[in-house]
Design an enzyme around this catalytic site. Structure first.
Site, PDB file in Angstrom:
ATOM      1  N   LYS A  22       1.508  27.488   6.663  1.00  0.00           N
ATOM      2  CA  LYS A  22       1.747  28.319   7.692  1.00  0.00           C
ATOM      3  C   LYS A  22       2.100  27.629   9.127  1.00  0.00           C
ATOM      4  O   LYS A  22       3.126  27.843   9.588  1.00  0.00           O
ATOM      5  CB  LYS A  22       0.407  29.251   8.055  1.00  0.00           C
ATOM      6  CG  LYS A  22       0.337  30.004   9.325  1.00  0.00           C
ATOM      7  CD  LYS A  22      -0.773  30.628   9.483  1.00  0.00           C
ATOM      8  CE  LYS A  22      -2.121  30.007   9.844  1.00  0.00           C
ATOM      9  NZ  LYS A  22      -2.124  29.706  11.419  1.00  0.00           N
ATOM     10  N   ASN A  23       1.268  26.581   9.233  1.00  0.00           N
ATOM     11  CA  ASN A  23       1.385  26.030  10.542  1.00  0.00           C
ATOM     12  C   ASN A  23       2.695  24.953  10.811  1.00  0.00           C
ATOM     13  O   ASN A  23       2.950  24.512  11.730  1.00  0.00           O
ATOM     14  CB  ASN A  23       0.121  25.229  10.983  1.00  0.00           C
ATOM     15  CG  ASN A  23      -0.768  26.110  11.440  1.00  0.00           C
ATOM     16  OD1 ASN A  23      -0.569  27.471  11.376  1.00  0.00           O
ATOM     17  ND2 ASN A  23      -2.077  25.756  11.608  1.00  0.00           N
ATOM     18  N   CYS A 117      -8.492  34.539  23.175  1.00  0.00           N
ATOM     19  CA  CYS A 117      -8.479  34.469  21.833  1.00  0.00           C
ATOM     20  C   CYS A 117      -9.841  34.376  21.234  1.00  0.00           C
ATOM     21  O   CYS A 117     -10.781  33.774  21.965  1.00  0.00           O
ATOM     22  CB  CYS A 117      -7.845  33.091  21.598  1.00  0.00           C
ATOM     23  SG  CYS A 117      -7.580  32.204  19.953  1.00  0.00           S
ATOM     24  N   ARG A 122      -7.592  28.805  24.984  1.00  0.00           N
ATOM     25  CA  ARG A 122      -6.287  28.359  24.661  1.00  0.00           C
ATOM     26  C   ARG A 122      -5.237  28.692  25.546  1.00  0.00           C
ATOM     27  O   ARG A 122      -4.268  29.278  25.175  1.00  0.00           O
ATOM     28  CB  ARG A 122      -6.024  28.861  23.426  1.00  0.00           C
ATOM     29  CG  ARG A 122      -6.888  28.409  22.032  1.00  0.00           C
ATOM     30  CD  ARG A 122      -6.624  29.401  20.854  1.00  0.00           C
ATOM     31  NE  ARG A 122      -5.479  28.550  20.018  1.00  0.00           N
ATOM     32  CZ  ARG A 122      -5.248  28.874  19.009  1.00  0.00           C
ATOM     33  NH1 ARG A 122      -5.504  30.120  18.403  1.00  0.00           N
ATOM     34  NH2 ARG A 122      -4.187  28.356  18.416  1.00  0.00           N
ATOM     35  N   VAL A 124      -1.638  27.642  27.948  1.00  0.00           N
ATOM     36  CA  VAL A 124      -0.401  26.791  27.282  1.00  0.00           C
ATOM     37  C   VAL A 124       0.090  26.291  28.473  1.00  0.00           C
ATOM     38  O   VAL A 124       1.349  25.944  28.743  1.00  0.00           O
ATOM     39  CB  VAL A 124       0.641  27.914  26.881  1.00  0.00           C
ATOM     40  CG1 VAL A 124       0.007  28.558  25.621  1.00  0.00           C
ATOM     41  CG2 VAL A 124       0.659  28.971  27.895  1.00  0.00           C
ATOM     42  N   ASP A 305      -9.624  23.107  11.666  1.00  0.00           N
ATOM     43  CA  ASP A 305      -9.401  24.233  10.551  1.00  0.00           C
ATOM     44  C   ASP A 305     -10.250  24.058   9.497  1.00  0.00           C
ATOM     45  O   ASP A 305      -9.807  25.088   8.596  1.00  0.00           O
ATOM     46  CB  ASP A 305      -7.882  24.360  10.441  1.00  0.00           C
ATOM     47  CG  ASP A 305      -7.006  24.953  11.441  1.00  0.00           C
ATOM     48  OD1 ASP A 305      -7.666  25.242  12.669  1.00  0.00           O
ATOM     49  OD2 ASP A 305      -5.644  24.693  11.701  1.00  0.00           O
ATOM     50  N   ARG A 397      -3.460  36.539   7.734  1.00  0.00           N
ATOM     51  CA  ARG A 397      -2.615  35.662   8.187  1.00  0.00           C
ATOM     52  C   ARG A 397      -2.410  34.549   7.718  1.00  0.00           C
ATOM     53  O   ARG A 397      -1.265  33.869   8.089  1.00  0.00           O
ATOM     54  CB  ARG A 397      -3.368  35.742   9.790  1.00  0.00           C
ATOM     55  CG  ARG A 397      -3.758  37.177  10.389  1.00  0.00           C
ATOM     56  CD  ARG A 397      -4.172  36.666  11.810  1.00  0.00           C
ATOM     57  NE  ARG A 397      -3.193  35.865  12.675  1.00  0.00           N
ATOM     58  CZ  ARG A 397      -3.416  35.415  13.923  1.00  0.00           C
ATOM     59  NH1 ARG A 397      -4.444  35.952  14.526  1.00  0.00           N
ATOM     60  NH2 ARG A 397      -2.530  34.658  14.550  1.00  0.00           N
TER      61      ARG A 397
HETATM   62  N1  EPU Z   1      -4.895  23.141  25.090  1.00  0.00           N
HETATM   63  C1  EPU Z   1      -4.631  23.249  26.490  1.00  0.00           C
HETATM   64  N2  EPU Z   1      -3.353  23.400  27.148  1.00  0.00           N
HETATM   65  C2  EPU Z   1      -2.389  23.651  26.364  1.00  0.00           C
HETATM   66  C3  EPU Z   1      -2.368  23.657  24.952  1.00  0.00           C
HETATM   67  C4  EPU Z   1      -3.809  23.231  24.311  1.00  0.00           C
HETATM   68  O1  EPU Z   1      -5.719  23.177  27.461  1.00  0.00           O
HETATM   69  O2  EPU Z   1      -1.215  23.838  26.998  1.00  0.00           O
HETATM   70  C5  EPU Z   1      -6.120  23.026  24.537  1.00  0.00           C
HETATM   71  C6  EPU Z   1      -6.530  24.244  23.476  1.00  0.00           C
HETATM   72  O3  EPU Z   1      -7.039  25.267  24.396  1.00  0.00           O
HETATM   73  C7  EPU Z   1      -7.403  23.540  22.596  1.00  0.00           C
HETATM   74  C8  EPU Z   1      -6.904  22.077  22.435  1.00  0.00           C
HETATM   75  O4  EPU Z   1      -5.922  21.786  23.505  1.00  0.00           O
HETATM   76  O5  EPU Z   1      -8.640  23.397  23.200  1.00  0.00           O
HETATM   77  C9  EPU Z   1      -6.049  21.886  21.234  1.00  0.00           C
HETATM   78  O6  EPU Z   1      -5.080  23.198  20.856  1.00  0.00           O
HETATM   79  P1  EPU Z   1      -3.650  22.898  20.112  1.00  0.00           P
HETATM   80  O7  EPU Z   1      -2.552  23.120  21.343  1.00  0.00           O
HETATM   81  O8  EPU Z   1      -3.449  21.667  19.571  1.00  0.00           O
HETATM   82  O9  EPU Z   1      -3.600  24.156  19.508  1.00  0.00           O
HETATM   83  P2  EPU Z   1      -2.385  25.137  18.824  1.00  0.00           P
HETATM   84  O10 EPU Z   1      -1.301  24.355  18.685  1.00  0.00           O
HETATM   85  O11 EPU Z   1      -2.556  26.510  19.705  1.00  0.00           O
HETATM   86  C10 EPU Z   1      -2.668  24.375  16.456  1.00  0.00           C
HETATM   87  C11 EPU Z   1      -2.687  25.354  15.140  1.00  0.00           C
HETATM   88  C12 EPU Z   1      -4.087  25.814  15.108  1.00  0.00           C
HETATM   89  C13 EPU Z   1      -5.032  24.572  15.048  1.00  0.00           C
HETATM   90  C14 EPU Z   1      -4.713  23.750  16.267  1.00  0.00           C
HETATM   91  C15 EPU Z   1      -5.817  22.436  16.216  1.00  0.00           C
HETATM   92  C16 EPU Z   1      -0.581  26.391  14.765  1.00  0.00           C
HETATM   93  C17 EPU Z   1       0.277  27.402  14.906  1.00  0.00           C
HETATM   94  N3  EPU Z   1      -1.830  26.676  15.184  1.00  0.00           N
HETATM   95  O12 EPU Z   1      -2.974  25.401  17.460  1.00  0.00           O
HETATM   96  O13 EPU Z   1      -4.383  26.690  13.894  1.00  0.00           O
HETATM   97  O14 EPU Z   1      -6.433  24.936  14.742  1.00  0.00           O
HETATM   98  O15 EPU Z   1      -3.489  23.529  16.394  1.00  0.00           O
HETATM   99  O16 EPU Z   1      -5.276  21.878  15.217  1.00  0.00           O
HETATM  100  O17 EPU Z   1       0.087  25.237  14.541  1.00  0.00           O
HETATM  101  C18 EPU Z   1      -5.333  28.047  12.372  1.00  0.00           C
HETATM  102  O18 EPU Z   1      -4.118  27.970  11.480  1.00  0.00           O
HETATM  103  O19 EPU Z   1      -6.060  28.757  11.867  1.00  0.00           O
HETATM  104  C19 EPU Z   1      -5.156  27.694  13.685  1.00  0.00           C
HETATM  105  C20 EPU Z   1      -5.805  28.299  14.519  1.00  0.00           C
END
Ligand code: EPU
Length: 417
Positions: A22-23, A117, A122, A124, A305, A397
């Site tokens: 998925k990811n 969430c 989370r 961006v 995960d 999902r």
């Molecule tokens: N973070 C920030 N600012 C940002 C981006 C991230 O503070 O701009 C923080 C987040 O809040 C979190 C940490 O950084 O505390 C890491 O988050 P990350 O951005 O790596 O997570 P993500 O990219 O939103 C992906 C996966 C998640 C998985 C995480 C961590 C996808 C679509 N989603 O999320 O998958 O848990 O990386 O490995 O790739 C799942 O599949 O169940 C799932 C939640």
């Protein structure tokens, strides 16, 4: 609404095939926005998040063809609405992955800011800061990220946290930027590598994916190509834990042990025999299941995960385990539900202390997010009597046909409407 009913106590045996990740599929679908000819993808998992992403891309004007085997062809020749509306982003945060591709290819993107969430706040901000460093003008207006740029410029970008989708967004944006971008403290997840491999086939010049420094030399245009999505390491890990918990002997086809080293090490520590070849993994448990401590961290360390699934394992293992979550601040929602099954878990900040019990007892529980739901399925597989899991749309999902795959391994599980 659908529910899953599981009658626990059956060891899993047999072989199943792991789906595409998925990811990896979600960012690669967004990469379709970058190509001037059709992008053809295979092994795209049939999941609700994938359907949501296809709907989002369709809303923008992407021409999409999907056959019965989930081969997907994307044609971005006619994008008319470079926008991700709130209604879609609120159901799937990964929608943010259209921001980089839209901006770099079309010079404009309007993407709803994701709200809160279930597993953490989370934000961006790192996606936005990275794009600003590349020269984008970004404003937040009426809950939307409004981004504009004539052509993004290569930049050196250091993110102070490792972010998976942030790395992916910036890598896609940089692929068509003017000059060289260096992403420092980049995510090393296998899904980042898979996206980079697809982009390279499309004509991108990317070095270092899989390390924490990724260098992208921007090119003028990207072309169509064919790509097969990498196997889902988290789906594979979930079935490995299920087998370790129930006992039995299972082989997973289309599974790569090299993407799951930290998880396999923990399974061995818990008392499972794990062997593998290049694209399959076998697991068998001998003797007692032992508690294992886990601490989540970015790849190649133990994945967040898989945290909930190991929590489930520890509820029925011999001993006391510490499960520490360092990535998301609220990823213990499964604890309350597991307690309803009789689990002995105490939460202290980011750590859960799990005292293994001889057995769990079936009850009605509620899925709260994707991986939490998976952990409840695992607990249900070992609980005495029936476990009913409500709100399983969370599971749909991210797990393709979970009840069919578990049934194929002998589990007594059914979906009821
Ligand atoms: N973070 C920030 N600012 C940002 C981006 C991230 O503070 O701009 C923080 C987040 O809040 C979190 C940490 O950084 O505390 C890491 O988050 P990350 O951005 O790596 O997570 P993500 O990219 O939103 C992906 C996966 C998640 C998985 C995480 C961590 C996808 C679509 N989603 O999320 O998958 O848990 O990386 O490995 O790739 C799942 O599949 O169940 C799932 C939640």
């Amino acid at each position: 609404m659908d529910k899953l009913v599981i009658q626990g106590g059956v060891p899993l045996n047999g072989e199943i095939r792991i789906s595409g990740a998925k990811n990896a599929a979600l960012p690669i679908l967004c990469a379709g926005l970058l190509a001037e000819q059709p992008l053809r993808l295979s092994a795209v998992p049939h999941l609700r998040d994938v359907t949501t992403m296809l709907e989002l891309l369709g809303h923008m004007g992407m021409r999409i063809a999907v056959d019965e085997r989930m081969n997907v062809e994307l044609d971005a020749g006619d994008i008319h609405t470079p926008e991700a509306p709130y209604a879609m982003v609120k159901t799937m945060r990964a929608s943010i992955l259209v921001l980089g591709p839209l901006l770099t290819r079309f010079g404009h993107a309007r993407v709803s800011l994701p709200g809160g969430c279930a597993i953490g706040s989370r934000p961006v901000d790192l996606h936005i800061k990275g794009l600003q460093a590349m020269g984008a003008e970004i404003h937040i207006e009426h809950g939307y990220i409004e981004a504009r740029a004539d052509r993004l410029k290569g930049a050196r970008i250091f993110t102070d946290l490792v972010t998976v989708t942030g790395t992916e967004n910036l890598m896609m944006a940089a692929a068509l930027a003017d000059g060289t971008t260096v992403l420092e403290n980049a995510a090393r997840e296998p899904e980042v590598i898979d996206l980079a491999e697809c982009l390279i086939k499309m004509g991108a010049r990317i070095e270092g994916a899989g390390s924490d420094v990724i260098t992208i030399h921007g090119v003028e245009r990207l072309y169509g190509t064919e790509h097969r999505v990498v196997c889902d390491r988290i789906e594979a890990g979930t079935y490995l834990v299920a087998t370790a918990m129930t006992g039995g002997k299972v082989r997973l086809a289309n599974a790569r042990a090299d993407l799951l080293e930290a998880v396999i090490e923990k399974l061995r520590e818990a008392g499972a025999d794990v062997e593998h070849d290049a694209d399959s993994i076998g697991i068998q448990r001998h003797g007692t299941l032992k508690s294992v401590n886990v601490r989540t961290a970015p790849h190649p360390a133990f994945p967040t995960d898989m945290q909930a699934q190991f929590m489930a394992l520890n509820t029925v293992a011999d001993g006391i385990a510490r499960v520490t979550e360092t990535i998301f601040e609220n990823r213990f929602m499964h604890v309350q539900e597991m307690r309803r099954l009789g689990a002995d878990i105490e939460v202290d900040g980011h750590t859960a202390i799990v005292r293994g019990a001889p057995h769990l007892d079936g009850a009605t529980v509620m899925a709260t997010d994707l991986r939490a739901s998976a952990s409840l399925v695992l607990a249900g597989l070992v609980a005495r009597g029936d476990t009913m899991i409500e709100r399983i749309y969370h599971i749909d999902r991210g797990y393709e046909r979970i009840e069919e795959k578990l049934s194929a391994l002998g589990a007594r599980i059914k979906r009821v409407h």
